[in-house]
Design a protein around this motif. Structure first.
Motif, PDB file in Angstrom:
ATOM      1  N   GLY A 320       0.791  -1.225   0.000  1.00  0.00           N
ATOM      2  CA  GLY A 320       0.000   0.000   0.000  1.00  0.00           C
ATOM      3  C   GLY A 320       0.822   1.272   0.000  1.00  0.00           C
ATOM      4  N   THR A 321       2.083   1.172  -0.429  1.00  0.00           N
ATOM      5  CA  THR A 321       2.936   2.351  -0.454  1.00  0.00           C
ATOM      6  C   THR A 321       3.378   2.630  -1.885  1.00  0.00           C
ATOM      7  N   GLU A 322       3.990   3.806  -2.083  1.00  0.00           N
ATOM      8  CA  GLU A 322       4.495   4.145  -3.405  1.00  0.00           C
ATOM      9  C   GLU A 322       5.575   3.139  -3.810  1.00  0.00           C
ATOM     10  N   GLU A 323       6.420   2.808  -2.824  1.00  0.00           N
ATOM     11  CA  GLU A 323       7.453   1.795  -3.017  1.00  0.00           C
ATOM     12  C   GLU A 323       6.830   0.485  -3.528  1.00  0.00           C
ATOM     13  N   ALA A 473       9.380   3.378 -13.519  1.00  0.00           N
ATOM     14  CA  ALA A 473       8.332   2.841 -12.654  1.00  0.00           C
ATOM     15  C   ALA A 473       8.014   3.821 -11.529  1.00  0.00           C
ATOM     16  N   SER A 474       9.036   4.528 -11.014  1.00  0.00           N
ATOM     17  CA  SER A 474       8.744   5.501  -9.945  1.00  0.00           C
ATOM     18  C   SER A 474       7.872   6.623 -10.467  1.00  0.00           C
ATOM     19  N   THR A 475       8.173   7.109 -11.696  1.00  0.00           N
ATOM     20  CA  THR A 475       7.325   8.153 -12.265  1.00  0.00           C
ATOM     21  C   THR A 475       5.894   7.657 -12.367  1.00  0.00           C
ATOM     22  N   ALA A 476       5.747   6.407 -12.851  1.00  0.00           N
ATOM     23  CA  ALA A 476       4.406   5.853 -13.018  1.00  0.00           C
ATOM     24  C   ALA A 476       3.717   5.721 -11.668  1.00  0.00           C
ATOM     25  N   ALA A 477       4.442   5.192 -10.664  1.00  0.00           N
ATOM     26  CA  ALA A 477       3.829   4.968  -9.354  1.00  0.00           C
ATOM     27  C   ALA A 477       3.519   6.296  -8.680  1.00  0.00           C
TER      28      ALA A 477
END
Lengths: 481, 204
Positions: A320-323, A473-477
């Motif tokens: 449930g986190t951005e990570e 993936a970080s940008t997407a998340a």
């Protein structure tokens, strides 16, 4: 009178890739019907159209807000997952054109159905409203049911189609039931509206039921345990090129939809869906690891492997986190690469008298076809999660996300399940390298070899791609947080 | 309660009873006929609500087309329904259990439902007022503007269903003679008539 608002240019740009696929499918349908023996041409044109949609996705502006009265949205997450899904469909089409299965290569409807299914997946991924979610999902599923049964003269294929259809319809019913409960208790169908209606007070029981039913419906589509029953039969019964498509694109799209649904409308109800996802993750990982051990058919084995991998991806999502979301995205991309490569191998398991699909047929492959055996072994090591291959890093990211969210038990069970699961992947390697050779397969086609080498290279040299992939993936998340 | 109330309960009762009979009837043809009865009563309920367009669409599309198609399918396919029902008792406990669980869920969900005081007074009013616009216009205005995207997408879903039906069932048979109207129209006396000289007394 309502003013009749024509769609603005921005809105049309948002769905330009979808429009391209839909319009293209209609034109190809006409070509297929009116031009004799055009199956080959339709296949090539559909690949071109899917490739064009990928290019368009790179060019259109992102984050111009919801379009069509909040039906769809093109945010960085949607763009990333759509590109991944389109790549999956493109490779599935390439694999199909490389396979020598008549039911696939001689029917012009086959690539058109794949395009329409992909269109449904794209709507699912960028859905911004429960109605868009449902219609996109149905468009995708309906095309998939037909694809499963496309070899209509085979009992197994029609059985797969019927099973998939009946269970899929049940899942859709659950999803609709949940959607109507959510609408009843929030008064909204748009994701923003639902999220806004849930803030500031305790959640009603009915709303929680609604969330659970929607999750159940989606769990069917991603084949998470205990809603996985259809997967082995459908994987085994469908023609192998169709199975390759099933294992790649729809999984990706349904997981993306699940990520969006739990993060956007139900972001405030983390406590509610987290328990459900943790349960689904544990059950899928454990069943995927144990049930695959006794399988002799390689397609059934891949089905149980898919169930297990969905479990690992859900581990990241339950954080449930951005990570967590970032790790799910990376996991899905890595799984996509591994599964496409594996199916390139499975599609080339073919002797003069037709395709074979037993694991024992792979015996001694290292002596009859060393190149294929090497890449297949690399993919199996990667699926098992052995460093330094791609599968290891993907698993590492999801487990570390779970540990950071203090879901220790989940992470431990995941690691144990992946150790158990390693057994059956390594057994295939052992059969290929140490058993007495069985009769050699026919030589691999150019397309299959290309896909296998690409996916093998991605898996072996993942360390080189890990940085950029994680950044994307970080940008997407980041869309959701 | 008044007259509308009486009719509401009449139509609802018949609707529920015929819906039950759809499932319970032994003869599948009777099931379809009860289904038609259920549709007609649902249409009557729509009429009571003032939704005359939906009521008539329900009758035209569902009774006129879908149910009649069902009737043909049921009569033409030789399905042995007695055989289909054989496992009924075997599966009854599981089915009943699931049914009871879902019933409980519905009761719990709806039982927790409270209507905020004052909410009933602020029932949303359609704009423009309902009598300024016919049903058909109101639906059309929404369907082709606000819900345009879903409308088109639903069209694609139907297209997939059609492609699916053709892919899975159509078989091209060899040697079937088909009528070619163009070829028939293009016939001239020269191609259609042949003149035979018959010598007297010889026959053909």
């Amino acid at each position: 009178m309502n003013p009749i608002a024509a769609p603005t240019g921005d809105e049309l740009l948002t769905i330009l890739p979808e429009l391209l696929l839909a319009g293209g499918a209609l034109v190809l349908l006409l070509i297929g019907v009116f031009a004799k023996n055009s199956a080959r041409a339709v296949m090539m044109l559909s690949m071109l159209l899917v490739a064009a949609a990928i290019v368009v996705l790179f060019l259109v502006p992102v984050d111009s807000g919801p379009a069509f009265y909040g039906a769809v949205v093109l945010d960085p997450f949607a763009r990333f997952m759509k590109i991944a899904t389109l790549v999956a469909s493109l490779f599935a089409l390439i694999l199909s054109s490389g396979s020598r299965r008549k039911e696939v290569s001689e029917r012009f409807e086959y690539p058109i159905l794949i395009m329409l299914a992909t269109l449904g997946m794209m709507v699912m991924i960028s859905s911004h409203d429960i109605i868009a979610l449902y219609v996109g999902l149905e468009l995708q599923s309906l095309a998939l049911y037909v694809l499963a049964a496309i070899n209509r003269d085979s009992v197994r294929s029609t059985e797969a189609g019927i099973k998939y259809f009946v269970l899929g319809a049940l899942a859709s019913g659950m999803l609709l039931y949940g959607g109507s409960l959510v609408y009843g208790f929030t008064g909204q169908t748009s994701y923003e509206g639902i999220a806004a209606a849930m803030i500031g007070h305790d959640l009603e029981v009915g709303l929680i039921f609604g969330i659970v039913f929607i999750l159940v419906g989606l769990a069917f589509k991603v084949s998470a345990v205990p809603f996985h029953m259809w997967t082995p039969d459908v994987y085994q019964g469908s023609p192998t090129p169709v199975t390759a498509f099933f294992a790649a694109a729809p999984k990706l799209a349904a997981m993306a939809l699940l990520v969006r649904v739990v993060s956007e409308p139900f972001g405030a109800a983390v406590d509610q869906w987290q328990q459900v996802l943790v349960f689904l993750a544990i059950a899928s990982m454990v069943l995927g690891a144990f049930a695959a051990i006794g399988q002799n058919n390689i397609k059934r084995l891949m089905a149980y492997s898919a169930i297990g991998h969905v479990g690992y991806a859900l581990v990241g999502l339950s954080a449930g986190t951005e990570e967590g979301v970032r790790s799910v995205i990376v996991y899905l991309v890595v799984y996509l690469a591994m599964t496409l490569g594996s199916f390139a191998c499975i599609l080339s398991m073919r002797r003069a008298d037709g395709p074979v699909e037993n694991i024992s047929d792979l015996a001694g492959l290292s002596r009859t076809n060393p190149m294929m055996a090497f890449f297949f072994a690399a993919l199996m090591f990667s699926l098992a999660g052995i460093p330094p291959l791609a599968g290891f890093f993907a698993k590492f990211y999801v487990f570390s996300a779970a540990v950071q969210a203090e879901l220790y038990a989940l992470a431990v069970i995941g690691v144990v399940a992946s150790v158990v699961g390693a057994y059956y992947y390594l057994r295939i390697v052992k059969i290929m390298y140490f058993d007495e050779p069985a009769a050699a397969f026919e030589p691999m086609g150019g397309q299959l070899r290309g896909v296998l080498v690409l996916s093998g290279a991605f898996t072996l040299a993942f360390i080189l791609f890990a940085g950029p992939l994680n950044e994307l993936a970080s940008t997407a998340a980041g869309t959701f947080f | 309660m008044g007259l509308p109330g009486v009719f509401f309960y009449l139509f609802s009762a018949v609707l529920l009873a015929s819906a039950l009979m759809v499932v319970a009837a032994r003869n599948p043809v009777h099931s379809v006929l009860f289904l038609i009865l259920a549709f007609v009563n649902a249409a009557a309920l729509f009429l009571l609500l003032g939704a005359e367009f939906l009521a008539l669409i329900l009758i035209v599309v569902y009774v006129g087309a879908v149910a009649v198609l069902f009737l043909f399918v049921v009569m033409m396919l030789d399905v042995d329904f007695a055989e289909l029902r054989q496992g009924f008792l075997h599966y009854l406990p599981t089915g009943a259990l699931i049914g009871i669980v879902i019933l409980c869920e519905v009761l719990i969900a709806v039982g927790g439902w409270a209507i905020a005081p004052g909410e009933l007074a602020s029932v949303p009013v359609p704009t423009p007022p309902a009598d300024a616009l016919s049903n058909t216009e109101a639906i059309g205005n929404l369907l082709y503007t606000r819900y345009l995207f879903y409308f088109q997408l639903a069209g694609l879903v139907l297209l997939v269903a059609m492609i699916g039906a053709i892919v899975l069932t159509l078989r091209h048979k060899e040697g079937v003679k088909r009528q070619s109207i163009a070829a028939q129209n293009a016939r001239t006396p020269a191609t259609a008539i042949e003149i035979k000289k018959v010598e007297p007394g010889r026959g053909i």
